[in-house]
Design a protein around this motif. Structure first.
Motif, PDB file in Angstrom:
ATOM      1  N   LYS A 165       0.839  -1.208   0.000  1.00 20.25           N
ATOM      2  CA  LYS A 165       0.000   0.000   0.000  1.00 20.25           C
ATOM      3  C   LYS A 165       0.873   1.256   0.000  1.00 20.25           C
ATOM      4  N   GLN A 166       2.020   1.193   0.687  1.00 21.31           N
ATOM      5  CA  GLN A 166       2.944   2.328   0.738  1.00 21.31           C
ATOM      6  C   GLN A 166       3.486   2.653  -0.663  1.00 21.31           C
ATOM      7  N   ILE A 167       3.810   1.616  -1.435  1.00 19.59           N
ATOM      8  CA  ILE A 167       4.310   1.822  -2.796  1.00 19.59           C
ATOM      9  C   ILE A 167       3.245   2.499  -3.659  1.00 19.59           C
ATOM     10  N   LEU A 168       2.032   1.931  -3.647  1.00 20.92           N
ATOM     11  CA  LEU A 168       0.951   2.482  -4.471  1.00 20.92           C
ATOM     12  C   LEU A 168       0.597   3.905  -4.046  1.00 20.92           C
ATOM     13  N   THR A 169       0.590   4.156  -2.741  1.00 25.66           N
ATOM     14  CA  THR A 169       0.291   5.497  -2.241  1.00 25.66           C
ATOM     15  C   THR A 169       1.286   6.512  -2.796  1.00 25.66           C
ATOM     16  N   ASN A 170       2.551   6.159  -2.743  1.00 25.03           N
ATOM     17  CA  ASN A 170       3.593   7.066  -3.235  1.00 25.03           C
ATOM     18  C   ASN A 170       3.438   7.328  -4.733  1.00 25.03           C
ATOM     19  N   LEU A 171       3.166   6.276  -5.506  1.00 23.93           N
ATOM     20  CA  LEU A 171       3.053   6.426  -6.957  1.00 23.93           C
ATOM     21  C   LEU A 171       1.807   7.212  -7.355  1.00 23.93           C
ATOM     22  N   ILE A 172       0.687   6.972  -6.672  1.00 23.75           N
ATOM     23  CA  ILE A 172      -0.546   7.720  -6.992  1.00 23.75           C
ATOM     24  C   ILE A 172      -0.401   9.180  -6.588  1.00 23.75           C
ATOM     25  N   GLU A 173       0.214   9.433  -5.424  1.00 22.73           N
ATOM     26  CA  GLU A 173       0.441  10.815  -4.989  1.00 22.73           C
ATOM     27  C   GLU A 173       1.305  11.566  -5.995  1.00 22.73           C
ATOM     28  N   ASN A 174       2.369  10.908  -6.474  1.00 21.09           N
ATOM     29  CA  ASN A 174       3.240  11.538  -7.471  1.00 21.09           C
ATOM     30  C   ASN A 174       2.476  11.828  -8.763  1.00 21.09           C
ATOM     31  N   ALA A 175       1.642  10.870  -9.161  1.00 22.03           N
ATOM     32  CA  ALA A 175       0.875  11.059 -10.402  1.00 22.03           C
ATOM     33  C   ALA A 175      -0.038  12.275 -10.283  1.00 22.03           C
ATOM     34  N   ILE A 176      -0.726  12.416  -9.156  1.00 23.23           N
ATOM     35  CA  ILE A 176      -1.604  13.578  -8.942  1.00 23.23           C
ATOM     36  C   ILE A 176      -0.784  14.858  -8.864  1.00 23.23           C
ATOM     37  N   LYS A 177       0.359  14.774  -8.173  1.00 20.05           N
ATOM     38  CA  LYS A 177       1.189  15.952  -7.970  1.00 20.05           C
ATOM     39  C   LYS A 177       1.729  16.524  -9.282  1.00 20.05           C
TER      40      LYS A 177
END
Length: 446
Positions: A339-351
């Motif tokens: 979940k930590q990996i996906l959270t980081n990648l989705i946050e970056n995508a939105i950012k």
């Protein structure tokens, strides 16, 4: 004296490689010398044996035809001269006949010896014992093989002797050159070995230095971890005070004051994110993160994250897309780390996406036995040059667009490390100005 021995013993215990090198300094030269010395001696003995065999063979051949030509001394002398001419290493060759109780030379390489009497211990032994006598003699520095062999008539009665002397001068010169070359090679090998060993002993300080550096690095990591923990609480308190202050003065503060509070809040959040990421790096490097695996459904966690990030995406006018589908496979990973990996990648995508969409998709490969999750965006994209260093610690893409976007440069490094430690991998497909696609994959299980 005892204290000196004790200090020496303690020093060797602390530096065992020193004792190893000292042993090498003694053993390698000794082994090389022994091997060379043994080889040379063996070579000398083999050469001497071969020459002895040659001398015996030559004399045996001569004794076969000698009885037949005794009646014609001139032919016998011609044969001897021919043998001596064809074999320059033969220094003397004589045909000797008994006469009463003495022996007389009837043919010889040296014609001055013909008709002269001769008496030697070797001749007496060969005649009396009816056997071949071969022995080494020396004149000055020159060595000779001397062979005396009796020969008989058709009835088997001894009728004379053949005495032959063969010089070892040329062979000894060859052996001498070989010995000299061998010792030159030996000395060179010993000097080279000593040089390498001494050079090796100079490298002792490097393992000691490395050990000290590792200890310093460990202390640095421990200090950093403690410092970050100490910083974490005040930062959390500051963020709490800012939020409380913002709520209390919402109606009283001017727009400028509200802007100041927003900037302080954002700075506190960025600092908090940096502390969290650095703590994660420290935990990963020190092996303090829990990676206990469980069989999980990736789609279930993705669904949770879609619900969590949809408001944030909507706030930027972005579409967050995921189409769940039935799949027969699970993955065996730690659910919190996944979940930590996906959270980081989705946050970056939105950012890093100003407009468009962010799509999350999943699929699996029966051939590769892998389960894939992709996060695709229509954001800024990443140049080919920047992609080479994207997963390095503290690396951030430096462009005009990214300059105003906060970040620590640690998130993708953390994602890659966690992914690999759970048996997976992370890949990137990106084109500048078009968007990026991060793909993570793990072995699947049923």
């Amino acid at each position: 004296m005892f204290s000196i021995l004790k200090r020496s013993s303690d020093f060797i215990k602390r530096n065992p490689s020193l004792l190893y090198s000292l042993l090498l300094i003694i053993l390698i030269p000794a082994t090389l010398y022994y091997n060379t010395f043994s080889t040379i001696n063996s070579f000398q003995k083999n050469i001497d044996y071969e020459l002895q065999t040659k001398a015996l063979l030559a004399e045996s051949i001569f004794t076969v035809f000698a009885p037949d030509i005794l009646k014609n001394p001139e032919i016998l002398q011609q044969k001897i001269e021919k043998i001596a001419k064809e074999n320059p290493e033969i220094t003397t060759i004589k045909v000797i006949l008994p006469e009463k109780e003495k022996f007389k030379i009837i043919a010889s390489k040296d014609t001055k010896e013909i008709e002269k009497e001769i008496s030697t211990t070797a001749i007496d032994l060969a005649w009396s014992q009816n056997q071949t006598i071969a022995h080494l003699t020396a004149e000055g520095r020159e060595r000779f093989w001397e062979v005396v062999k009796p020969f008989s008539d058709l009835e088997g009665e001894n009728i004379g002797l053949v005495s032959m002397s063969m010089s070892l001068r040329s062979i000894d010169l060859l052996v001498l050159r070989t010995v000299r070359n061998s010792y030159i090679i030996l000395i060179s090998a010993i000097l080279l070995s000593l040089f390498l060993i001494i050079h090796h002993t100079q490298l002792f300080k490097y393992p000691i230095l490395l050990k000290k550096l590792q200890e310093i690095d460990r202390m640095k990591d421990e200090f950093l971890r403690m410092a970050l923990h100490e910083l974490q609480s005040p930062i959390v308190n500051i963020r709490g005070y800012i939020e409380s202050l913002r709520e209390e003065i919402t109606d009283l503060a001017t727009e400028e004051q509200k802007e100041y509070l927003s900037r302080v809040s954002l700075s506190a959040k960025n600092l908090s994110d940096l502390i969290y990421d650095m703590l994660e790096v420290s935990r990963i490097e020190q092996g303090r993160l829990d990676f206990t695996p469980q069989k999980i459904s990736p789609q279930k966690i993705i669904d949770e994250l879609i619900k969590e990030f949809t408001p944030k995406a909507n706030a930027k006018g972005l579409k967050l897309i995921f189409q769940p589908k039935e799949e027969p496979y699970l993955i065996n990973v730690n659910p919190h780390r996944f979940k930590q990996i996906l959270t980081n990648l989705i946050e970056n995508a939105i950012k890093y996406t100003k407009k468009g969409e962010i799509e999350i998709s999943t699929w699996y490969s029966e051939v590769k036995k892998k389960y894939f999750i992709a996060i695709r965006d229509t954001g800024l994209g990443i140049s080919a040059e920047a992609q080479k260093r994207l997963f390095e610690k503290f690396y951030r893409v430096k462009t005009r667009e990214t300059a105003v976007i906060p970040g620590t440069g640690l998130g993708l490094w953390i994602c890659k490390e966690i992914c690999q430690r759970m048996g997976g991998e992370i890949l990137l497909e990106s084109m500048e100005g078009v968007g990026s696609k991060f793909i993570i994959f793990f072995p699947f299980v049923k």
